[in-house]
Structure formats: structure tokens, C-alpha cells
Design a protein around this motif. Structure first.
Motif, PDB file in Angstrom:
ATOM      1  N   ASN A   1      54.816  73.944 -17.137  1.00 52.68           N
ATOM      2  CA  ASN A   1      55.821  73.495 -16.281  1.00 52.68           C
ATOM      3  C   ASN A   1      56.289  75.014 -16.341  1.00 52.68           C
ATOM      4  O   ASN A   1      56.722  76.028 -17.006  1.00 52.68           O
ATOM      5  CB  ASN A   1      56.496  72.485 -17.021  1.00 52.68           C
ATOM      6  CG  ASN A   1      57.514  72.764 -16.972  1.00 52.68           C
ATOM      7  OD1 ASN A   1      58.796  73.267 -17.166  1.00 52.68           O
ATOM      8  ND2 ASN A   1      58.514  71.523 -16.519  1.00 52.68           N
ATOM      9  N   HIS A   2      57.256  75.520 -14.978  1.00 51.59           N
ATOM     10  CA  HIS A   2      57.596  76.377 -15.167  1.00 51.59           C
ATOM     11  C   HIS A   2      59.067  77.179 -16.443  1.00 51.59           C
ATOM     12  O   HIS A   2      59.288  78.018 -16.626  1.00 51.59           O
ATOM     13  CB  HIS A   2      58.759  77.266 -13.891  1.00 51.59           C
ATOM     14  CG  HIS A   2      58.995  75.998 -12.966  1.00 51.59           C
ATOM     15  ND1 HIS A   2      60.509  76.378 -12.824  1.00 51.59           N
ATOM     16  CD2 HIS A   2      58.963  74.666 -12.654  1.00 51.59           C
ATOM     17  CE1 HIS A   2      60.958  75.404 -12.425  1.00 51.59           C
ATOM     18  NE2 HIS A   2      59.823  74.383 -11.702  1.00 51.59           N
TER      19      HIS A   2
ATOM     20  N   VAL B   1      49.588  81.365 -14.523  1.00 62.11           N
ATOM     21  CA  VAL B   1      50.759  81.802 -13.310  1.00 62.11           C
ATOM     22  C   VAL B   1      50.317  80.645 -12.037  1.00 62.11           C
ATOM     23  O   VAL B   1      50.763  80.723 -11.213  1.00 62.11           O
ATOM     24  CB  VAL B   1      50.936  83.371 -13.496  1.00 62.11           C
ATOM     25  CG1 VAL B   1      51.476  82.992 -12.197  1.00 62.11           C
ATOM     26  CG2 VAL B   1      51.493  83.498 -14.323  1.00 62.11           C
ATOM     27  N   TYR B   2      48.648  81.023 -12.017  1.00 58.07           N
ATOM     28  CA  TYR B   2      47.886  80.909 -10.855  1.00 58.07           C
ATOM     29  C   TYR B   2      48.096  78.998 -10.818  1.00 58.07           C
ATOM     30  O   TYR B   2      48.811  78.393  -9.941  1.00 58.07           O
ATOM     31  CB  TYR B   2      47.159  80.736 -11.217  1.00 58.07           C
ATOM     32  CG  TYR B   2      45.638  80.158  -9.958  1.00 58.07           C
ATOM     33  CD1 TYR B   2      45.618  80.859  -8.617  1.00 58.07           C
ATOM     34  CD2 TYR B   2      45.159  78.874 -10.199  1.00 58.07           C
ATOM     35  CE1 TYR B   2      44.687  80.989  -7.756  1.00 58.07           C
ATOM     36  CE2 TYR B   2      44.513  78.146  -8.767  1.00 58.07           C
ATOM     37  CZ  TYR B   2      43.903  79.158  -7.917  1.00 58.07           C
ATOM     38  OH  TYR B   2      43.460  78.492  -6.725  1.00 58.07           O
ATOM     39  N   ALA B   3      48.087  78.400 -11.973  1.00 53.66           N
ATOM     40  CA  ALA B   3      48.921  76.728 -11.647  1.00 53.66           C
ATOM     41  C   ALA B   3      50.155  76.402 -11.332  1.00 53.66           C
ATOM     42  O   ALA B   3      50.102  75.795 -11.089  1.00 53.66           O
ATOM     43  CB  ALA B   3      47.754  76.332 -12.887  1.00 53.66           C
TER      44      ALA B   3
ATOM     45  N   ASP C   1      52.143  74.513  -8.296  1.00 55.19           N
ATOM     46  CA  ASP C   1      52.830  73.204  -8.190  1.00 55.19           C
ATOM     47  C   ASP C   1      53.750  72.657  -7.561  1.00 55.19           C
ATOM     48  O   ASP C   1      54.499  73.672  -6.494  1.00 55.19           O
ATOM     49  CB  ASP C   1      54.107  73.225 -10.099  1.00 55.19           C
ATOM     50  CG  ASP C   1      54.796  72.289 -10.216  1.00 55.19           C
ATOM     51  OD1 ASP C   1      54.600  71.451 -10.062  1.00 55.19           O
ATOM     52  OD2 ASP C   1      55.725  72.599 -11.223  1.00 55.19           O
ATOM     53  N   SER C   2      52.677  71.122  -7.036  1.00 57.11           N
ATOM     54  CA  SER C   2      53.753  70.871  -5.542  1.00 57.11           C
ATOM     55  C   SER C   2      54.865  70.111  -5.978  1.00 57.11           C
ATOM     56  O   SER C   2      55.592  69.797  -5.252  1.00 57.11           O
ATOM     57  CB  SER C   2      52.812  69.971  -5.659  1.00 57.11           C
ATOM     58  OG  SER C   2      52.354  68.594  -7.084  1.00 57.11           O
ATOM     59  N   THR C   3      55.809  69.479  -7.240  1.00 56.71           N
ATOM     60  CA  THR C   3      57.022  69.816  -7.206  1.00 56.71           C
ATOM     61  C   THR C   3      57.963  70.822  -6.815  1.00 56.71           C
ATOM     62  O   THR C   3      59.344  70.636  -6.679  1.00 56.71           O
ATOM     63  CB  THR C   3      57.774  69.380  -8.782  1.00 56.71           C
ATOM     64  OG1 THR C   3      56.667  70.390  -9.744  1.00 56.71           O
ATOM     65  CG2 THR C   3      55.693  68.424  -9.528  1.00 56.71           C
TER      66      THR C   3
ATOM     67  N   PRO D   1      51.251  73.415  -1.443  1.00 58.83           N
ATOM     68  CA  PRO D   1      51.742  74.323  -2.585  1.00 58.83           C
ATOM     69  C   PRO D   1      49.702  75.510  -2.706  1.00 58.83           C
ATOM     70  O   PRO D   1      50.240  76.548  -2.868  1.00 58.83           O
ATOM     71  CB  PRO D   1      50.953  73.688  -3.681  1.00 58.83           C
ATOM     72  CG  PRO D   1      50.571  72.486  -3.859  1.00 58.83           C
ATOM     73  CD  PRO D   1      51.687  72.113  -2.319  1.00 58.83           C
ATOM     74  N   ASP D   2      48.921  75.093  -1.850  1.00 67.14           N
ATOM     75  CA  ASP D   2      48.011  75.338  -1.452  1.00 67.14           C
ATOM     76  C   ASP D   2      47.911  76.467   0.006  1.00 67.14           C
ATOM     77  O   ASP D   2      46.749  76.741  -0.102  1.00 67.14           O
ATOM     78  CB  ASP D   2      46.705  74.441  -1.855  1.00 67.14           C
ATOM     79  CG  ASP D   2      46.525  73.903  -3.131  1.00 67.14           C
ATOM     80  OD1 ASP D   2      47.436  74.701  -3.963  1.00 67.14           O
ATOM     81  OD2 ASP D   2      46.027  72.557  -3.052  1.00 67.14           O
ATOM     82  N   GLU D   3      49.122  76.341   0.175  1.00 67.14           N
ATOM     83  CA  GLU D   3      48.664  76.442   1.798  1.00 67.14           C
ATOM     84  C   GLU D   3      49.297  78.244   2.101  1.00 67.14           C
ATOM     85  O   GLU D   3      50.552  78.134   1.415  1.00 67.14           O
ATOM     86  CB  GLU D   3      49.414  75.728   2.715  1.00 67.14           C
ATOM     87  CG  GLU D   3      48.610  74.487   2.735  1.00 67.14           C
ATOM     88  CD  GLU D   3      48.682  73.689   4.514  1.00 67.14           C
ATOM     89  OE1 GLU D   3      49.446  74.473   4.921  1.00 67.14           O
ATOM     90  OE2 GLU D   3      47.335  72.735   4.077  1.00 67.14           O
TER      91      GLU D   3
END
Ligand code: HEM
Length: 448
Positions: A53-54, A351-353, A357-359, A364-366
Motif C-alpha cells: 500500500n503506497h 514499487v512495481y506492484a 495499484d488499480s485503486t 494500471p497496466d496500460e
């Protein structure tokens, strides 16, 4: 008994998650991030925490930074880097960082632009129309030459650059893997991997020793520019002079060789890959940089005005952060994410994950560089951390931004980049997050 964070599934007896991390660290950390914002992993039989969690990560790196040191991964790097500024703790870190900081502020980075431009021009001029170029090694050579020339006024021979390119990834990957192993369990066994790791360290320290000697005996009477070596050696301050004996100077040289050569090439390569994969965005960036004159507009400020290029690099750093996983260790009992954790707790974070984070990030992967132009305020500072944060953030951040930007301007002014249809470029977590094979076809966009 204190409540423990939830354990990431599939821990094996005795080795815990070590084998999964060793085999495919990127996959492991990305899957494990879904367990909970703060979860528990097992490094051998020992517990460690995983932060996904950031906001919790920001608490560790910034708000509570004093409660942590760098921990297990970094201890494994000490055989290579000694107490250079990346690994130094406490007062030594504070003094070294303060001493060096001016060499990385914008006015100093302005002084490095000529060298960055010269080396990247030589690189693109060695390429040919219609050629297929394996990009990552090209950028590795570029970054290695740039960091050593700008900071230590030393022009590296081709043979020395190739030695770094061959040995540094062995060392970095070895450090990363050893960070996920129970302390000292495998280090002393003379396996081929251990032998390769320690012999690569010896080769690189030997190279550093020779280059430092050469630089210290150089006659620089005609050279007006102060470099980092001058800063480390020419000090009037007694404590600084004591800190920087010959052994420490070598540690700092190796620290910058490592930090400068292992990170920036990855960022340039991923940016080029994403531009090649998205030709319409590549055209828009080329339109932005087409008229940019690196000889005339050669200031950090002018380069930073290239807003779409900046957004592309930022999005590449979000999707493929070169320093993709790190850790810290608590120096006292800490309260984190609702848990009370004992002193000595090792925390890891990817940091990659976190940057996928989609929240926080829609799609997020685009690759959507315009998000940084259209809605920059949507993304909290804590959710974009490719250069770290707090007192241990990257000292070379401006340096890297400018080096990356200059390289891409030079490339796009001369070539169109394209991939083979369906070409996949999976990321490999070899210490730094690097592209696997990245052959890219070039087509001249100006008559040559
Ligand atoms: C895209 C390129 C780069 C990335 C992504 C990057 C990333 C990072 C990160 C994440 C850290 C913090 C590590 C931590 O929190 O434990 C760091 C520290 C550091 N970086 Fe960079 N870096 C880059 C380029 C550079 C360059 C070009 C240099 C030198 C010219 C450099 C020198 C350093 C040094 C010396 C530190 C240690 C700072 C300290 O602890 O005070 N980096 N870097």
C-alpha cells in the motif's frame, strides 16, 4: 501475543517463500501484493513484512524514516559498495549526502548536458537506417560512459565498459537474490553461482581501483570544471577529509558506477519500447522534440518543457520502475498498518506492484502517458516512487531525467522505432527491471 499480519500463501517448510522469490521475483511480489496492504512473507524460517500500500510505504520512507535502516538486501551489497553513500547510515550518510548534493542540483546537471549529448549523439550516429538494434546494451554503454565522465572526468575505454556490462548485472542480480535468502545460508558454499558473484565483485573493485588511481594522478590544470572527485578529495573540512580516505573514495566511485549504469539504461529502453509499441504516440513526441536544438537549448529548464516526452518517460517509470523492489529494517518497535511490529522487522516492498495499484491508477497496466498531463493531481506522490522518497531518495534523479530525455530526443530526431508484429518483451527482474531481448528496427526519418 501480538497479532501478526496475514501470511502470503504457499510458504514451504524451512525455506518459506525463498524459492518462489528466487525463481520469479516479479511474479511472486505482484501476486503476494494482493494478500493484504501489509502481509507477512517467510524468508527461510524468518518472518518479513511485505508492504503493498503506497501510504504505508510513504510512512516508512518519509514520515518514520528515522525508525528504519536499509536492512538485509543492502547488507548483501556491502561487499561491492562498502560504505558508499547508498549504504552508509546515520551521520556518515548525512555528511556524505550533504557534501555531494550540490553536484546533483540543477545548475550542476546543466554542466553535464554537453557530455550526455555528445555520447548519445555518437551512439545514434553509429546506427544505420533499416538496422535492427538490440537497444538495452547500447543504453548500458551510454549510461556507464556518461556517469563516469561527468562525475569523475574519466573517459572509459571500450574494454572497461564491456567489463562493467558483463560483470555488474551478475553482482546486482546476486545481491537481489541473496536478499531473499536466509542470512549466510548459501553464501559460503562454493557453488558456481557464488564463485561467479564474488569474482565479478573482485573484477569490478579492481577496475574501480585502477580508474580511481588514474583519476587521482591526472593533471587537470586546464580543466575548470569541479567534478565529484574534487568534492570528495579537495575539502578543507577535517571531518570530511577523514571520512574520505582512499578506501571510501573507491566505495563512492563504485556506488556511482553501479547506481548510474544499472538504472538509467532500463528507463531509456522501456521508454523506447513503449514508443515503438505505440507509433501514434511516438509521432506526437517526435513532433514535440523535432525542432528542439540540444546545442542551443541545453538547459535542464528547456528540456523539462518537453511535456509529452516527460509524460512518456514518467509513464515508463511507472510501468517499469528500474529499481522495482527494495526493503528497510525497523530499528525500534513500530506501529504500522494496525500492527505492532518488533524492532528488527525486515520490510520489503515492490514499487512495481504499488505503481500498478488499480485503486490509484485507472487501467494500471496500460501505457497512458497523457494521464500525467491531463489529470496529474489525481495521483498521490506516494503512489509514484521510482526514485524513492525521503532522506534516502535518489540523489541522481535530475541527472537521470536529463540523461534519459537527451537520449530519446537524439533517437527520435533521427529514427523511427518499430517492433516486429506481435513482439513480446517481458520484463526480467535482474536486480534492475530490464527488458529481455529488445531488438528494435530503425528507419531514418531525416536524410543522412
Ligand atoms: C532512472 C534512473 C534511476 C532510478 C530509477 C534510480 C532509483 C533510485 C532509488 C529508488 C533510490 C533509493 C533507494 C532506497 O530508497 O533505498 C536511489 C538512490 C540513489 N541513487 Fe538513483 N536511480 C536512478 C539513477 C541514478 C543516477 C543516474 C545516479 C548517479 C548519477 C544515482 C545515484 C543514486 C545514489 C547515490 C543513491 C543513494 C542516495 C542516498 O542513499 O542518499 N541514481 N536511486
Amino acid at each position: 501475543m501480538a497479532v501478526k499480519p496475514p501470511l502470503v500463501p504457499n510458504a514451504k517448510p524451512l525455506i518459506g517463500h525463498a524459492l518462489d522469490i528466487w525463481q520469479d521475483p516479479l511474479k511472486f511480489f505482484s501476486a503476494a501484493a494482493r494478500t493484504a496492504p501489509l502481509s507477512r512473507i517467510k524468508i527461510g524460517w524468518k518472518d518479513a513484512c511485505l508492504i503493498s500500500n503506497h501510504e504505508l510505504l510513504y510512512q516508512i520512507l518519509v514520515t518514520d524514516a528515522k525508525k528504519y535502516d536499509k536492512g538485509i538486501q543492502y547488507e548483501r551489497a556491502r561487499a561491492m559498495l562498502g560504505d558508499g553513500v547508498l549504504l552508509a547510515e546515520g551521520d556518515l550518510h548525512f555528511r556524505q549526502r550533504r557534501l555531494m548534493q550540490p553536484m546533483f542540483n540543477k545548475p550542476s546537471v546543466n554542466d553535464y548536458i554537453d557530455a550526455m549529448h555528445t555520447y548519445s549523439t555518437a551512439m545514434v550516429e553509429s546506427w544505420r537506417d533499416k538496422e535492427v538494434v538490440e537497444l538495452y546494451p547500447e543504453f548500458y554503454r551510454l549510461a556507464t560512459r556518461v556517469v563516469i565522465d561527468t562525475l569523475f572526468s574519466t573517459i572509459m575505454s571500450d574494454a572497461d565498459v564491456e567489463l562493467v556490462r558483463a560483470k555488474m548485472p551478475v553482482v546486482i542480480a546476486g545481491i537481489e537474490k541473496r536478499g531473499a535468502l536466509p542470512p549466510r545460508l548459501f553464501d559460503t558454499i562454493p557453488t558456481p553461482e557464488n564463485r561467479a558473484f564474488y569474482s565479478a565483485i573482485a573484477d569490478l573493485r579492481g577496475l574501480g581501483d585502477r580508474l580511481v588511481d588514474d583519476r587521482l594522478s591526472m593533471n587537470r590544470d586546464g580543466d575548470a570544471r569541479t567534478d565529484l572527485m574534487d568534492v570528495l578529495t579537495d575539502t578543507e573540512d577535517e571531518i570530511t577529509r577523514r571520512d574520505n580516505d582512499r578506501a571510501q573514495i573507491l566505495n563512492e566511485f563504485l556506488t556511482f558506477l553501479t547506481a548510474g549504469s544499472e538504472t538509467t539504461p532500463s528507463a531509456i529502453a522501456w521508454s523506447c519500447y513503449l514508443l515503438a509499441k505505440h507509433p501514434e504516440i511516438q509521432e506526437q513526441v517526435r513532433a514535440e522534440v523535432g525542432e528542439f536544438d540540444l546545442n542551443a537549448d541545453n538547459t535542464v529548464q528547456a528540456i523539462q518543457q518537453l511535456s509529452l516526452l516527460h509524460a512518456v518517460v514518467k509513464e515508463a517509470l511507472r510501468l517499469y520502475p528500474p529499481v522495482w523492489a527494495l526493503g528497510r529494517r525497523s530499528l525500534e518497535e513500530i506501529s504500522l498498518g494496525g500492527y505492532d511490529l518488533p524492532s528488527g522487522t525486515q520490510v520489503f516492498y515492490s514499487v512495481y506492484a504499488i505503481q500498478r495499484d488499480s485503486t490509484v491508477y485507472e487501467d494500471p497496466d496500460e501505457f497512458k502517458p497523457r494521464r500525467w498531463i491531463d489529470t496529474p493531481k489525481k495521483y498521490p506522490r506516494s503512489a509514484f516512487l521510482p526514485f524513492g522518497a525521503g532522506v534516502r531518495n535518489c540523489i541522481g534523479e535530475h541527472f537521470a531525467w536529463i540523461e534519459i530525455s537527451i537520449a530519446i530526443v537524439n533517437i527520435l530526431q533521427r529514427y523511427e522505432l518499430s517492433l516486429q508484429p506481435g513482439q513480446q518483451v517481458p520484463p526480467a527482474a535482474m536486480g534492475a527491471l530490464v527488458p529481455g531481448a529488445l531488438p528494435v528496427r530503425l528507419r531514418s526519418v531525416v536524410p543522412r
